[in-house]
Each structure stands twice: as C-alpha cells, then as structure tokens.
Design a protein around this motif. Sequence first.
Motif, PDB file in Angstrom:
ATOM      1  N   UNK A  68       0.845  -1.184   0.000  1.00 32.30           N
ATOM      2  CA  UNK A  68       0.000   0.000   0.000  1.00 32.30           C
ATOM      3  C   UNK A  68       0.889   1.245   0.000  1.00 32.30           C
ATOM      4  N   UNK A  69       0.243   2.398  -0.109  1.00 29.93           N
ATOM      5  CA  UNK A  69       0.947   3.682  -0.164  1.00 29.93           C
ATOM      6  C   UNK A  69       1.896   3.865   1.033  1.00 29.93           C
ATOM      7  N   UNK A  70       1.474   3.422   2.197  1.00 26.68           N
ATOM      8  CA  UNK A  70       2.284   3.582   3.407  1.00 26.68           C
ATOM      9  C   UNK A  70       3.349   2.491   3.537  1.00 26.68           C
ATOM     10  N   UNK A  71       3.402   1.574   2.563  1.00 26.11           N
ATOM     11  CA  UNK A  71       4.382   0.497   2.627  1.00 26.11           C
ATOM     12  C   UNK A  71       3.886  -0.732   3.361  1.00 26.11           C
ATOM     13  N   UNK A  91      -5.839   0.888  -0.545  1.00 26.31           N
ATOM     14  CA  UNK A  91      -4.602   1.191  -1.278  1.00 26.31           C
ATOM     15  C   UNK A  91      -3.667   2.071  -0.454  1.00 26.31           C
ATOM     16  N   UNK A  92      -4.243   2.848   0.481  1.00 28.29           N
ATOM     17  CA  UNK A  92      -3.417   3.698   1.332  1.00 28.29           C
ATOM     18  C   UNK A  92      -2.794   2.928   2.476  1.00 28.29           C
ATOM     19  N   UNK A  93      -3.629   2.256   3.267  1.00 24.82           N
ATOM     20  CA  UNK A  93      -3.127   1.600   4.484  1.00 24.82           C
ATOM     21  C   UNK A  93      -3.069   0.081   4.393  1.00 24.82           C
ATOM     22  N   UNK A  94      -3.507  -0.463   3.266  1.00 25.96           N
ATOM     23  CA  UNK A  94      -3.440  -1.914   3.098  1.00 25.96           C
ATOM     24  C   UNK A  94      -4.432  -2.674   3.945  1.00 25.96           C
ATOM     25  N   UNK A  95      -5.510  -1.990   4.362  1.00 26.08           N
ATOM     26  CA  UNK A  95      -6.485  -2.647   5.249  1.00 26.08           C
ATOM     27  C   UNK A  95      -7.857  -2.696   4.586  1.00 26.08           C
ATOM     28  N   UNK A  96      -8.656  -3.655   5.041  1.00 30.31           N
ATOM     29  CA  UNK A  96     -10.039  -3.746   4.585  1.00 30.31           C
ATOM     30  C   UNK A  96     -10.895  -2.848   5.470  1.00 30.31           C
ATOM     31  N   UNK A  97     -11.672  -1.956   4.824  1.00 27.78           N
ATOM     32  CA  UNK A  97     -12.481  -1.012   5.584  1.00 27.78           C
ATOM     33  C   UNK A  97     -13.751  -1.697   6.084  1.00 27.78           C
ATOM     34  N   UNK A  98     -13.685  -2.241   7.286  1.00 32.56           N
ATOM     35  CA  UNK A  98     -14.862  -2.852   7.889  1.00 32.56           C
ATOM     36  C   UNK A  98     -15.170  -2.146   9.193  1.00 32.56           C
ATOM     37  N   UNK A  99     -16.355  -1.548   9.278  1.00 32.81           N
ATOM     38  CA  UNK A  99     -16.693  -0.754  10.464  1.00 32.81           C
ATOM     39  C   UNK A  99     -16.675  -1.606  11.739  1.00 32.81           C
ATOM     40  N   UNK A 100     -17.263  -2.821  11.680  1.00 30.10           N
ATOM     41  CA  UNK A 100     -17.324  -3.635  12.898  1.00 30.10           C
ATOM     42  C   UNK A 100     -15.928  -4.056  13.353  1.00 30.10           C
ATOM     43  N   UNK A 101     -15.041  -4.338  12.408  1.00 27.54           N
ATOM     44  CA  UNK A 101     -13.675  -4.728  12.767  1.00 27.54           C
ATOM     45  C   UNK A 101     -12.894  -3.574  13.363  1.00 27.54           C
ATOM     46  N   UNK A 102     -13.089  -2.381  12.799  1.00 28.38           N
ATOM     47  CA  UNK A 102     -12.372  -1.196  13.275  1.00 28.38           C
ATOM     48  C   UNK A 102     -12.824  -0.841  14.697  1.00 28.38           C
ATOM     49  N   UNK A 103     -14.143  -0.908  14.946  1.00 28.39           N
ATOM     50  CA  UNK A 103     -14.655  -0.616  16.292  1.00 28.39           C
ATOM     51  C   UNK A 103     -14.312  -1.766  17.247  1.00 28.39           C
ATOM     52  N   UNK A 104     -14.581  -2.998  16.787  1.00 26.88           N
ATOM     53  CA  UNK A 104     -14.410  -4.168  17.641  1.00 26.88           C
ATOM     54  C   UNK A 104     -12.982  -4.355  18.125  1.00 26.88           C
TER      55      UNK A 104
END
Lengths: 145, 141
Positions: free
Chosen positions: A67-70, B24-37
Amino acid sequence: MLRHAIALLSGGLFGSGLFISGMTDTAKVQGWLDVFGDWDPTLAFVMGGAMIPMALAWWMRSKRVTALTGEPLPPAPSKEIDTKLIVGSVLFGIGWGLAGLCPGPSIAALSYGGPGLYVFVAAMVTGMAIAPFVRARLDRAVPAE
Amino acid sequence: MPIDWIWGLIGGLLIGTGGAVYLLGNGKIMGASGIIGGLVDGSGLNTKWERILFLLGVAVMPVVLYPLYRDVDTHITDNYWVLIAAGLLVGIGTRIANGCTSGHGVCGMSRLSVRGIVATCCYILAGGLGVILFRHILGVI
C-alpha cells in the motif's frame, strides 16, 4: 502520520457517503428489508455504487505489492465457510432488521440521532466486548476441522 | 422519494471511495465492525490511532454536511428494549462473523470473496425475515 491522515480521510468519505445516501435513516434500511411493505430500493443503489470504486481498488491491488504507506496489502480471501460466519451473520441480520442500523451508520448518526443512538451504540459495544466469549463457546461446540 | 436512488448512488460511490483509499493507502479492509471491535476487545490496540481517526472521520462528516442536507431524520425507534436487543445482536454477530455490511458486503463482495457473499446473503435473509416477524407478525417495530 500518513497512515493516520489516510484513516481520517477514508473515514470522512465513508461517513459522508453513509449520510448522503440515507443509510443513517433506519426507515430506509428497514424499508429495503421489508419486501412485504412499502419497498425502498435505495440500499441496492448504495451497495452497487460502493462496489464500483472498491472493485477498481481490488483490480489495482493486483498490480501493487504494498500500500501507499508500505504496509502489505491483504492476502487473497479465505474460502472457509464456518459455523461462526453463518451464526454471526444471522445474529447480525436480525439486529440489523430490528433497529435498521449496522455499525457504520450508527457511528455516522451518533452526533445528531438523539439518545436512541447512544443506547444502540452502547449495546453494540457491549456485544462486541462479549463476542470473544461467545466465539470461544462456539469453537468448543463446533471444533474446527 | 423518486430522487433518493441518485443520492443513494452518490453516497455509495463515496463509501466505496473511502474503502478504496483505506485499502490502497493503508493496506487494510475497511470494515466498520472490525475497526470498532478491535478497540473494544483490545485486539487492535496496536493500531488504535488509525482506528480512532477513521471513526472520527465517520462521526464528524455528517455534522459538517448536516446544515446542507434536507431530510435527516434517523426514524430510530424510541423503544429502548428493541435498541438494546438489536445493538447486542449487531455487536456479537458482526464480531463472530468477522464483518458487517462494509467489510463483508462492500469490500468482500467487490472482490468476489465467497465468505463475503455467504455472510451478506445470511444477514440480508435474516434481516428480511426479522422485519417480517417483528413488524408484520409481532408488531414490535
């Protein structure tokens, strides 16, 4: 720093989208689920619209290594359909239908939705705190193969 | 209202763009329940600021847009027992299933993840049957 800015930007886009699309309106969500009532098709357009940039992002992911941040990009999805996925999704669905709220919109509406939103979010957070114990029980009842 | 689907589509595009930026920025899947949980059960405390700032963005943008928008009623029920039961079910269910409408629905289905598709079918079916039961049969919502 960059990853925090990206998280804020992404959350802002997500919150704006939930608000503009009407997904913070529980009547719209329940109206979509209620096929025997006055059916509201909005949710299908929201889902469809959200899939377009997301599918594009998954396609771009195949061209990149990080990703952008590596950070490493997520691996290919697991194909395992287990009891937890089914039981969890059914429980979630019942709650979603009952209140017309899922986790994202409940946070997006928290500032203006009134005390009902505080009650829902407090119960949801409690549920999330209990979840690891329920998960452990399910693991004991249905051991992974 | 006849133009609601246009707002739905525009909002959907914004939701998807948020997910694309997160992926694409942080390499993470945007899931609201996972982020809160992950904040609630402590499993995600190593990335707590990323999570908190994401949620701040979600909560603050509606405040910014609120004055520009026409119809903003949440139509939430005032039956607190219903809200408590629903909140518990949503909290427990999404964490056991490891995802909700954003993670399994938007992010999972857009890459044709089998888990995402199965989860989405289950919660939509359960939600639909739930509304029939609680609204048309029991009359509690």
